[in-house]
Scaffold this motif. Sequence first.
Motif, short mmCIF file in Angstrom:
data_model
loop_
_atom_site.label_atom_id
_atom_site.label_comp_id
_atom_site.label_asym_id
_atom_site.label_seq_id
_atom_site.Cartn_x
_atom_site.Cartn_y
_atom_site.Cartn_z
N LYS A 1 44.49 -69.18 76.12
CA LYS A 1 45.01 -67.96 76.73
C LYS A 1 46.40 -67.59 76.21
O LYS A 1 46.65 -66.42 75.88
CB LYS A 1 45.07 -68.15 78.25
N ASP A 2 47.27 -68.57 76.12
CA ASP A 2 48.67 -68.29 75.80
C ASP A 2 48.96 -68.18 74.31
O ASP A 2 49.89 -67.47 73.92
CB ASP A 2 49.57 -69.37 76.40
N ARG A 3 48.17 -68.88 73.49
CA ARG A 3 48.51 -68.90 72.06
C ARG A 3 47.37 -68.41 71.16
O ARG A 3 47.60 -67.62 70.25
CB ARG A 3 48.92 -70.31 71.65
N MET A 4 46.14 -68.90 71.39
CA MET A 4 45.05 -68.56 70.48
C MET A 4 44.61 -67.11 70.59
O MET A 4 44.50 -66.42 69.58
CB MET A 4 43.86 -69.50 70.71
N TRP A 5 44.36 -66.66 71.81
CA TRP A 5 43.89 -65.28 71.97
C TRP A 5 44.90 -64.27 71.41
O TRP A 5 44.51 -63.37 70.67
CB TRP A 5 43.54 -65.00 73.43
N PRO A 6 46.20 -64.39 71.70
CA PRO A 6 47.15 -63.47 71.08
C PRO A 6 47.16 -63.55 69.54
O PRO A 6 47.28 -62.53 68.87
CB PRO A 6 48.51 -63.90 71.65
N MET A 7 46.98 -64.76 68.98
CA MET A 7 46.95 -64.90 67.52
C MET A 7 45.71 -64.22 66.94
O MET A 7 45.80 -63.56 65.90
CB MET A 7 46.99 -66.38 67.13
N ILE A 8 44.57 -64.37 67.60
CA ILE A 8 43.35 -63.70 67.13
C ILE A 8 43.55 -62.19 67.15
O ILE A 8 43.17 -61.49 66.20
CB ILE A 8 42.13 -64.11 67.98
N GLN A 9 44.17 -61.69 68.19
CA GLN A 9 44.44 -60.26 68.26
C GLN A 9 45.36 -59.81 67.13
O GLN A 9 45.16 -58.75 66.54
CB GLN A 9 45.05 -59.91 69.62
N ASP A 10 46.36 -60.61 66.82
CA ASP A 10 47.26 -60.28 65.70
C ASP A 10 46.52 -60.28 64.37
O ASP A 10 46.66 -59.35 63.58
CB ASP A 10 48.44 -61.26 65.64
N VAL A 11 45.75 -61.33 64.13
CA VAL A 11 45.05 -61.48 62.85
C VAL A 11 44.01 -60.39 62.64
O VAL A 11 43.81 -59.92 61.52
CB VAL A 11 44.40 -62.89 62.76
N THR A 12 43.37 -59.96 63.72
CA THR A 12 42.33 -58.94 63.61
C THR A 12 42.85 -57.53 63.87
O THR A 12 42.07 -56.57 63.84
CB THR A 12 41.18 -59.23 64.60
N ALA A 13 44.13 -57.41 64.11
CA ALA A 13 44.75 -56.10 64.38
C ALA A 13 44.08 -55.40 65.56
O ALA A 13 43.85 -54.19 65.53
CB ALA A 13 44.76 -55.22 63.14
N THR A 14 43.78 -56.17 66.61
CA THR A 14 43.13 -55.59 67.79
C THR A 14 44.01 -55.73 69.03
O THR A 14 43.52 -55.54 70.14
CB THR A 14 41.76 -56.28 68.06
N LYS A 15 45.26 -56.05 68.84
CA LYS A 15 46.16 -56.21 69.98
C LYS A 15 46.39 -54.86 70.64
O LYS A 15 46.72 -53.88 69.97
CB LYS A 15 47.48 -56.82 69.51
N ALA A 16 46.24 -54.83 71.94
CA ALA A 16 46.39 -53.55 72.67
C ALA A 16 47.85 -53.19 72.84
O ALA A 16 48.72 -53.97 72.83
CB ALA A 16 45.72 -53.66 74.02
#
Length: 81
Positions: free
Chosen positions: A66-81
């Motif tokens: 929740k705190d580290r992986m999901w935000p990194m996936i969002q960054d890598v895939t350019a899907t961060k809201a």
Amino acid sequence: MDYQVVHPANADLVMVEESWPAPARPIRAAFLASDEGKKSPNATPRFILFQDGKILLTVTGNGGWKDRMWPMIQDVTATKA
């Protein structure tokens, strides 16, 4: 984004190559060669973000996801809201 799931019967089998699907075995090898893999290979649940032949991030536990992986996936895939 592709993903692999590894569900060994116990934590010791995390290190056994045959416990991993063939496409995920390069991830296992890179993880076991990393500092984190050498330090705590059996910690589960473990999440590994692997791209272009290298580990970008590895975390354990639901908090790590929740705190580290999901935000990194969002960054890598350019899907961060």
